[in-house]
Design a protein around this motif. Structure first.
Motif, PDB file in Angstrom:
ATOM      1  N   ILE A 161      -0.900 -34.265  49.350  1.00  0.00           N
ATOM      2  CA  ILE A 161      -0.714 -34.168  47.893  1.00  0.00           C
ATOM      3  C   ILE A 161       0.017 -35.231  47.317  1.00  0.00           C
ATOM      4  O   ILE A 161       0.969 -35.683  47.772  1.00  0.00           O
ATOM      5  CB  ILE A 161       0.009 -32.795  47.359  1.00  0.00           C
ATOM      6  N   GLY A 162      -0.633 -35.964  46.298  1.00  0.00           N
ATOM      7  CA  GLY A 162       0.206 -37.368  45.769  1.00  0.00           C
ATOM      8  C   GLY A 162       0.154 -37.180  44.219  1.00  0.00           C
ATOM      9  O   GLY A 162      -0.601 -36.272  43.570  1.00  0.00           O
ATOM     10  N   ARG A 163       1.102 -37.492  43.679  1.00  0.00           N
ATOM     11  CA  ARG A 163       1.407 -37.509  41.973  1.00  0.00           C
ATOM     12  C   ARG A 163       2.012 -39.106  41.705  1.00  0.00           C
ATOM     13  O   ARG A 163       2.814 -39.461  42.216  1.00  0.00           O
ATOM     14  CB  ARG A 163       2.523 -36.441  41.665  1.00  0.00           C
ATOM     15  N   THR A 164       1.121 -39.448  40.504  1.00  0.00           N
ATOM     16  CA  THR A 164       1.786 -40.743  40.008  1.00  0.00           C
ATOM     17  C   THR A 164       2.446 -40.168  38.647  1.00  0.00           C
ATOM     18  O   THR A 164       1.681 -39.892  37.715  1.00  0.00           O
ATOM     19  CB  THR A 164       0.590 -41.676  39.857  1.00  0.00           C
ATOM     20  N   ASP A 165       3.606 -40.794  38.315  1.00  0.00           N
ATOM     21  CA  ASP A 165       3.924 -40.454  36.906  1.00  0.00           C
ATOM     22  C   ASP A 165       4.411 -42.009  36.307  1.00  0.00           C
ATOM     23  O   ASP A 165       5.055 -42.790  36.890  1.00  0.00           O
ATOM     24  CB  ASP A 165       5.414 -39.887  37.244  1.00  0.00           C
ATOM     25  N   TYR A 166       3.738 -42.122  35.310  1.00  0.00           N
ATOM     26  CA  TYR A 166       3.873 -43.376  34.457  1.00  0.00           C
ATOM     27  C   TYR A 166       4.976 -43.081  33.417  1.00  0.00           C
ATOM     28  O   TYR A 166       4.925 -42.125  32.601  1.00  0.00           O
ATOM     29  CB  TYR A 166       2.461 -43.774  33.912  1.00  0.00           C
ATOM     30  N   TRP A 167       5.522 -44.194  32.952  1.00  0.00           N
ATOM     31  CA  TRP A 167       6.722 -44.214  32.082  1.00  0.00           C
ATOM     32  C   TRP A 167       6.237 -45.079  31.010  1.00  0.00           C
ATOM     33  O   TRP A 167       7.091 -45.585  29.860  1.00  0.00           O
ATOM     34  CB  TRP A 167       7.785 -44.680  32.655  1.00  0.00           C
ATOM     35  N   ASP A 168       5.102 -45.680  31.225  1.00  0.00           N
ATOM     36  CA  ASP A 168       4.628 -46.787  29.988  1.00  0.00           C
ATOM     37  C   ASP A 168       3.456 -46.321  29.226  1.00  0.00           C
ATOM     38  O   ASP A 168       2.778 -47.446  28.623  1.00  0.00           O
ATOM     39  CB  ASP A 168       4.820 -48.151  30.639  1.00  0.00           C
ATOM     40  N   ARG A 169       3.054 -45.091  29.524  1.00  0.00           N
ATOM     41  CA  ARG A 169       1.634 -44.726  28.792  1.00  0.00           C
ATOM     42  C   ARG A 169       1.413 -43.395  28.738  1.00  0.00           C
ATOM     43  O   ARG A 169       2.183 -42.511  29.331  1.00  0.00           O
ATOM     44  CB  ARG A 169       0.643 -45.387  29.836  1.00  0.00           C
ATOM     45  N   THR A 170       0.519 -43.148  27.789  1.00  0.00           N
ATOM     46  CA  THR A 170       0.477 -41.550  27.419  1.00  0.00           C
ATOM     47  C   THR A 170      -1.255 -41.035  28.011  1.00  0.00           C
ATOM     48  O   THR A 170      -1.657 -39.793  27.791  1.00  0.00           O
ATOM     49  CB  THR A 170       0.535 -41.216  26.000  1.00  0.00           C
ATOM     50  N   GLU A 171      -1.973 -42.371  28.580  1.00  0.00           N
ATOM     51  CA  GLU A 171      -3.282 -42.052  28.714  1.00  0.00           C
ATOM     52  C   GLU A 171      -3.504 -42.639  30.342  1.00  0.00           C
ATOM     53  O   GLU A 171      -3.057 -43.888  30.419  1.00  0.00           O
ATOM     54  CB  GLU A 171      -4.152 -42.400  27.834  1.00  0.00           C
TER      55      GLU A 171
END
Length: 501
Positions: free
Chosen positions: A467-477
């Motif tokens: 299970i992997g998860r990527t959280d971006y702090w510079d985009r909403t899409e």
């Protein structure tokens, strides 16, 4: 639907017969067997060395005509990356939906002469125009939408060829000759873009080559010359040697004309294809002791014709890599690496002249082992990408931990990334399921985390999940097109079962 599926069976009946079947579908595809692959390999020995029925690839000489298998290209281990070895026909069992043959492949020998021949017929995805010509072959393998399905298997590809190799009596010298002929039921349309004017078009393509490999004591010397009918030639020549017990040296000289094209070529090059390149690669390794060594290479290349985003002829560049490694067996391993790539390209609209584009990367990596059960891995990567008018920066910090507890193996990854654009992206191997391979591009500003677990249910059955998860702090899409996700995070889950009987 968001689910993809991969089912593969490989079995060996005895020492002479083995086979495999693969069923695969991508997310969004309907049929469980959207892509099906199979092979049967027989090794009867005596005069016949190998017979493959089904899907296969060929590895001939230095890859100017036929190159099978996965390759990452240039490497700090310069001798390994510059020397290819002839292995003949290889059964194909990958989930990649292009880059293989489907038919029959036979290898046999008569005295010192080794002979291989093959015949292939398969359907390929392609863009077909209203005038019954196709513009390109599609390699992504997606059949999700009506448009993608309209491109599915609408061009037939036929191919045949042979390989002759003479093994010099009482020596390891090999002299070989190759020939392949490929044709399609529809012609490929002439290119319309300026940088593609040298591309192959028509209904058929024929290639021939001759080569030699001469191993002598600590020296290995090779050369191969290939031609595509009367349209283009390709030449590669190189060697590797141990100058002493501490110093290794290798070099590769290649000259690929802009019009040279072979459908299955994958020779040593800077380009993604074997064509439009002249280059000289020089690599060496210095072993200071059994534990430490310095590996470096310098590759200088020229592109005689225009390329994508390069409207000028005879542009040039270089790539330099140097890596220092220190290893204390079973305790820890460290390396530091510098990579500098420089090419010419078209400038922005406001500065249209040809500019030099640089990409500089620095990597620091340390592995710490606490016995055979605990592996602590830390990596720091930075990049600088740009030209005289603009540049982008990249930063990547990775922390991996691997534990082995009885029947369990646990792996984790925590990656912090911050790049000012996709051009400054950084690639790093990511732990994955036991039979999978992952080399993602880390770009943007965010955090990537993953947990991989495998459990040996018995000596014959292994279960695993990731299970992997990527959280971006510079985009909403995230993503684009059919892969577009509204939100700032993306989660992927993989489950695998392996059984052996």
């Amino acid at each position: 639907g968001p689910l993809s599926q991969f089912i593969r069976y490989r079995g060996q009946y005895n020492t002479f017969i083995r086979g495999g079947v693969l069923l695969q579908k991508d997310a969004g595809e309907v049929l469980e067997n959207d892509f099906t692959s199979f092979f049967l390999e027989i090794k009867p020995l005596k005069l016949i060395d190998k017979l493959i029925i089904g899907d296969f690839v060929n590895q001939w000489g230095q890859g100017l005509m036929q190159a099978g298998g996965f390759s990452l290209g240039k490497s700090y281990e310069s001798i390994k990356s510059t020397q290819k070895f002839h292995v003949g026909g290889i059964p194909y069992s990958s989930s990649g939906e292009t880059g293989f043959y489907r038919g029959i492949n036979l290898m046999f020998h008569i005295g010192f002469l080794q002979v291989q021949g093959f015949y292939s017929h398969r359907y390929v995805d392609a863009y077909v125009r209203g005038d019954s010509t196709f513009t390109s072959i599609i390699t992504d393998g997606y059949h999700r939408t009506p448009t993608e399905k309209s491109h599915q298997e609408n061009v037939q590809e036929f191919a045949n060829g042979f390989h002759l190799q003479w093994n010099w009596p009482k020596s390891t010298v090999q002299i070989y000759a190759n020939h392949t002929f490929s044709w399609y039921n529809l012609p490929k349309a002439p290119p319309t873009l300026a940088y593609k004017q040298n591309e192959w078009h028509g209904k058929s393509v024929s290639n021939s080559s001759v080569g030699i490999q001469i191993p002598y004591r600590s020296i290995r010397w090779m050369a191969e010359l290939a031609c595509q009918e009367s349209k283009g030639i390709a030449f590669i020549q190189g060697g590797a040697t141990a100058l002493s017990k501490q110093v290794d040296f290798s070099y590769v000289l290649r000259m690929y004309s802009p019009s040279f094209y072979s459908p299955m070529a994958q020779a040593f090059s800077e380009n993604s294809t074997t064509g439009n390149e002249i280059g000289l690669f020089i690599g060496n390794q210095i072993a200071f002791s059994k534990r430490s060594k310095l590996s470096s290479y310098l590759d200088f290349f020229v592109f005689p014709s225009q390329k994508f985003q390069v409207s000028q002829e005879n542009t040039w560049g270089w790539e330099f890599v140097s890596r220092y490694q220190y290893e204390k067996k079973s305790r820890w391993r460290f390396f530091g690496q510098l990579k500098w790539n420089s090419k010419q390209e078209d400038g922005p609209k406001e500065h249209p002249a040809i500019l030099r584009h640089h990409n500089l990367q620095i990597n620091l990596d340390i592995h710490r082992f606490w016995g055979p059960r605990v592996d602590w891995h830390t990596r720091l990567m930075t990049s600088l990408d740009g030209n005289r008018w603009t540049y982008d920066t990249g930063f990547l910090f990775i922390q991996d931990l691997s534990l082995k507890i009885k029947h369990w193996k646990l792996q984790s990854r925590l990656a912090l990334m911050n790049t000012s654009s996709y051009d400054a992206r950084l690639y790093a191997y990511e732990p994955s399921l036991p039979t999978a391979f992952s080399l993602p591009a880390y770009a943007g500003h965010g955090l990537r985390s993953a947990i991989i677990s495998s459990y040996d249910l018995s000596n014959r059955i292994q279960l695993a999940f990731k299970i992997g998860r990527t959280d971006y702090w510079d985009r909403t899409e995230i993503g684009s097109g059919l892969d577009l996700i509204t939100g700032s995070h993306k989660t992927d889950l993989s489950i695998q079962c392996i059984g052996q009987w």
